[in-house]
Design a protein around this motif. Structure first.
Motif, mmCIF file in Angstrom:
data_model
loop_
_atom_site.group_PDB
_atom_site.id
_atom_site.type_symbol
_atom_site.label_atom_id
_atom_site.label_comp_id
_atom_site.label_asym_id
_atom_site.label_seq_id
_atom_site.Cartn_x
_atom_site.Cartn_y
_atom_site.Cartn_z
ATOM 1 N N UNK A 1 7.397 -2.844 -6.661
ATOM 2 C CA UNK A 1 6.508 -2.746 -5.514
ATOM 3 C C UNK A 1 5.071 -3.475 -5.713
ATOM 4 N N UNK A 2 4.622 -3.572 -6.694
ATOM 5 C CA UNK A 2 3.324 -4.313 -7.049
ATOM 6 C C UNK A 2 3.460 -5.582 -6.964
ATOM 7 N N UNK A 3 4.765 -6.189 -7.613
ATOM 8 C CA UNK A 3 4.769 -7.561 -7.471
ATOM 9 C C UNK A 3 5.151 -8.156 -5.918
ATOM 10 N N UNK A 4 5.446 -7.205 -5.025
ATOM 11 C CA UNK A 4 5.943 -7.407 -3.590
ATOM 12 C C UNK A 4 4.406 -7.370 -3.107
ATOM 13 N N UNK A 5 3.549 -6.362 -3.348
ATOM 14 C CA UNK A 5 2.181 -6.453 -2.854
ATOM 15 C C UNK A 5 1.255 -7.580 -3.252
ATOM 16 N N UNK A 6 1.708 -8.036 -4.401
ATOM 17 C CA UNK A 6 0.743 -9.160 -4.956
ATOM 18 C C UNK A 6 1.001 -10.405 -4.342
ATOM 19 N N UNK A 7 2.641 -10.456 -3.690
ATOM 20 C CA UNK A 7 2.952 -11.940 -2.931
ATOM 21 C C UNK A 7 2.493 -11.940 -1.622
ATOM 22 N N UNK A 8 1.812 -10.748 -0.950
ATOM 23 C CA UNK A 8 1.487 -10.895 0.310
ATOM 24 C C UNK A 8 -0.080 -11.344 0.356
ATOM 25 N N UNK A 9 -0.326 -11.934 1.662
ATOM 26 C CA UNK A 9 -1.572 -12.254 1.658
ATOM 27 C C UNK A 9 -2.513 -11.081 1.418
ATOM 28 N N UNK A 10 -3.870 -11.093 0.884
ATOM 29 C CA UNK A 10 -4.828 -10.185 0.600
ATOM 30 C C UNK A 10 -4.809 -9.246 1.776
ATOM 31 N N UNK A 11 -5.141 -9.726 3.184
ATOM 32 C CA UNK A 11 -5.373 -8.976 4.266
ATOM 33 C C UNK A 11 -4.453 -7.951 4.666
ATOM 34 N N UNK A 12 -3.171 -8.305 4.498
ATOM 35 C CA UNK A 12 -2.009 -7.545 4.794
ATOM 36 C C UNK A 12 -2.140 -6.054 4.345
ATOM 37 N N UNK A 13 -2.357 -5.959 3.140
ATOM 38 C CA UNK A 13 -2.343 -4.357 2.819
ATOM 39 C C UNK A 13 -3.278 -3.758 3.298
ATOM 40 N N UNK A 14 -4.548 -4.236 3.309
ATOM 41 C CA UNK A 14 -5.857 -3.585 3.852
ATOM 42 C C UNK A 14 -5.712 -3.513 5.427
#
Length: 93
Positions: free
Chosen positions: A15-28
């Motif tokens: 899950x961390x690898x998936x989150x790291x692959x997203x643009x920084x603004x998306x999780x925020x």
């Protein structure tokens, strides 16, 4: 490192690898949208805030060994505020 900690980090890695692959603004933006929706939606909106609280707690637990004391305190405060919002939304009276 304890076996429980290693297991927790190993389980969290995909899950961390998936989150790291997203643009920084998306999780925020996702966390922001869930929090706003959770606060605005009456009734079951607290579930959205609870999801955000659990996500923030998960991130806190993952980063705990590498954080300094002030960083730990700030992150614990954020999780505590999110938890307080969750409880307030779930039990309004």
């Amino acid at each position: 490192m304890s076996p429980l900690r290693e297991s927790f980090e190993r389980t969290s890695a995909p899950l961390l690898q998936t989150l790291a692959g997203l643009p920084r603004a998306v999780p925020f933006l996702l966390v922001l949208a869930l929090m706003v929706a959770g606060v605005v939606i009456p009734g079951w909106g607290w579930i959205l805030v609870a999801v955000v609280t659990l996500f923030l707690l998960w991130l806190l637990l993952l980063g705990w060994p590498r954080l300094s004391v002030p960083e730990r305190l700030m992150r614990v405060a954020v999780v505590a505020i999110a938890f307080a919002v969750t409880v307030t939304q779930a039990f309004p009276n």
